[in-house]
Design an enzyme around this catalytic site. Structure first.
Site, PDB file in Angstrom:
ATOM      1  CE  LYS A  73      -3.994   1.855   2.591  1.00  0.00           C
ATOM      2  NZ  LYS A  73      -4.930   1.582   3.690  1.00  0.00           N
ATOM      3  CB  SER A 148      -8.228   3.444   2.737  1.00  0.00           C
ATOM      4  OG  SER A 148      -7.380   2.887   3.718  1.00  0.00           O
ATOM      5  CB  SER A 172      -8.421   0.495   5.587  1.00  0.00           C
ATOM      6  OG  SER A 172      -9.146   1.688   5.490  1.00  0.00           O
TER       7      SER A 172
HETATM    8  N1  GLN Z   1     -13.028   3.890   6.448  1.00  0.00           N
HETATM    9  C1  GLN Z   1     -12.477   4.245   7.725  1.00  0.00           C
HETATM   10  C2  GLN Z   1     -12.057   5.690   7.711  1.00  0.00           C
HETATM   11  O1  GLN Z   1     -12.303   6.335   6.771  1.00  0.00           O
HETATM   12  C3  GLN Z   1     -11.332   3.364   8.051  1.00  0.00           C
HETATM   13  C4  GLN Z   1     -10.146   3.696   7.257  1.00  0.00           C
HETATM   14  C5  GLN Z   1      -8.983   2.832   7.582  1.00  0.00           C
HETATM   15  O2  GLN Z   1      -9.113   1.777   8.193  1.00  0.00           O
HETATM   16  N2  GLN Z   1      -7.810   3.327   7.205  1.00  0.00           N
HETATM   17  O3  GLN Z   1     -11.512   6.191   8.621  1.00  0.00           O
END
Ligand code: GLN
Length: 476
Positions: A73, A148, A172
């Site tokens: 990532k 994400s 994410s």
């Molecule tokens: N979707 C969640 C957020 O926007 C979690 C994101 C993540 O785990 N990086 O914060």
């Protein structure tokens, strides 16, 4: 014949061991798919121009990751790579060192191909929030890949990598795994060093794994887990993934079932996963779950506060874009206004508010109280049971742009994953089946702190019973 790029990592490793294939074959197969598909899917932000491919047979001590192409990532540092976290503010910045997890993969002989697509700084649930790239769901071109870590999930699902490292702050890794039909492991907080992971919300961030099978996820997890002196929150407890006997394990089911799970098909798959585990000798136990809506609210406050503090370092001086001039304050404002996307700005502002007294401080105190409550409720549930069976999400991957104007709906997508993150517990998303719209569904297993071994063993049972298969080709 099955495309070499689509087989599980552990099967590909067997081919390397027996000499039926060499790493260059795996790399060629994966690269071919990147060339033909990535223009549409958008899994990679950047591809390394040269990947050192071993031309010898595997050394005797080689493990299954030797010669295995994988993705990282774009918020996990790889020396000299452009690790821009999908943010304009870091465009052109190159990482000065390797993340601990990346060094561990190097030591195991993995071949790292490039950086995978993500929401800016990990903020989002759809991989639509980068400044320049949207990832599509491999199984329906009009749907999101989840986020994400959507790029890594789509790459693993569609044969553009054998595994991917993601990061999970509130879901994410698990949510994109659900959307793309792959396995997603969020280890216990502290299991994997955060050294070299660009900070989003430090008390929640965990490096996790996306892979095609539970065994593949276990392989990568064992490689990257362990103590690192550079991260004082990393733990040194042994990583016990070996065969855990699943018979007699108590599986926690929320009292009253999964209640308001929106999709009947999701309910059907959870019932199926439970049946599979019962057949394997697991005992069901009813448990109470933390209030999901309160947990989401507490997450929003705590994550924003930490984000606001962590992202203060992007001031036009130390990292990425610069704006020189005599007035440093004005320069920092210019760099931050131009460099951050809307979602990041909203969170930085919300975080600055909750960190400021008196009103904000009160909000933060209440959020910490909810976090304590969430931890206590999970801890009781995991005294009565060994593993919890939950959904990862209420329904399948949503449409691209569907929640673009509805941030509340976007955040609600994470209601099953966020509470687990607040408690720092390990969790595993395992694909279970397909909905009528032709998109994958999954279940989420949640374990006790540091008990990834049992979690993975339970995941294997569900995996074997569901017989989940990815389609022969992506939908473009
Ligand atoms: N979707 C969640 C957020 O926007 C979690 C994101 C993540 O785990 N990086 O914060």
């Amino acid at each position: 014949m099955t495309d070499l790029a689509r087989i599980p990592l552990n099967e590909a490793a067997r081919l390397l061991r027996t000499g039926a294939a060499v790493p260059a074959d795996l790399l060629d197969a994966v690269r071919k798919r990147i060339t033909t598909l990535d223009g549409t899917l958008g899994c990679y932000r950047w591809l390394a121009p040269d990947v050192a491919v071993p031309d010898r047979p595997p050394p005797a001590a080689a493990g299954p990751l030797w010669g295995m192409p994988g993705a990282v990532k774009a918020n996990i540092c790889r020396r000299d790579w452009p690790v821009d976290c999908a943010s304009r503010i870091l465009a052109g910045w190159h990482a000065p060192y390797d993340a601990h997890a990346v060094s561990q993969l190097d030591a195991a002989g993995a071949l790292l191909l490039g950086t995978s697509a993500m929401d800016e700084f990990g903020m989002g649930s759809s991989t639509e929030n980068a400044y320049d790239l949207v990832t599509r769901n491999p199984w329906a071109a009009d749907r999101v890949a989840g986020g994400s870590s959507g790029g890594g999930a789509a790459a693993v699902a569609a044969g553009l990598a054998y595994f991917a490292l993601g990061s999970d702050t509130g879901g994410s890794v698990r949510q994109p795994a659900h959307c793309c039909g792959v396995v997603g492991l969020k280890p216990t907080y502290g299991r994997v060093s955060r050294s070299g992971l660009v900070a989003h919300a430090s008390s929640l961030d965990v490096i996790g794994v996306l892979a095609r099978t539970v065994a593949d996820a276990a392989t990568v997890f064992e490689t990257i887990a362990g103590h690192d002196p550079a991260d004082s929150t990393s733990c040194s407890d042994p990583v016990a993934v070996p065969n855990v006997e699943i018979r007699g394990t108590r599986i926690g089911i929320p009292r009253g079932g999964w209640g308001d799970v929106t999709s009947a098909e999701q309910q059907r798959d959870l019932d199926g996963a439970l049946r599979a585990m019962l057949q394997a000798g697991v005992e069901p136990v009813e448990v109470d779950l933390p209030p999901l809506d309160l947990a989401l609210a507490a997450y929003a406050v705590i994550a924003a506060a930490e984000t606001s503090a962590n992202l203060a370092r992007y001031d036009g001086t130390h990292f990425g874009s610069r704006h020189d001039g005599p007035d440093h304050g004005a320069a920092a404002r210019a760099v931050r206004s131009a460099g951050f996307g809307l979602e990041v700005k909203l969170r930085v502002l919300a975080g600055a508010y909750v960190l400021s007294d008196p009103r904000g401080g009160d909000l933060l105190d209440r959020a910490f109280a909810v976090r304590d409550l969430v931890c206590r409720i999970f801890s009781t549930a995991l005294e009565l049971s060994d593993v919890l069976l939950l959904p990862t999400c209420d329904g399948p991957a949503f449409r691209l742009g569907e929640y673009a104007d509805d941030p509340v709906a976007m955040r609600n997508v994470d209601r099953w994953t966020v509470p687990v993150s607040l408690a720092g517990l390990p969790a595993l998303t395992v694909p279970t089946g397909w909905c009528v719209e032709g998109l994958p569904l999954s279940c989420q297993l949640v374990g006790r702190s540091l008990d990834e071994g049992r979690l993975l063993a339970a995941g294997s049972v569900v995996e074997a019973a569901c017989g989940f298969q990815l389609p022969a080709e992506v939908a473009t």
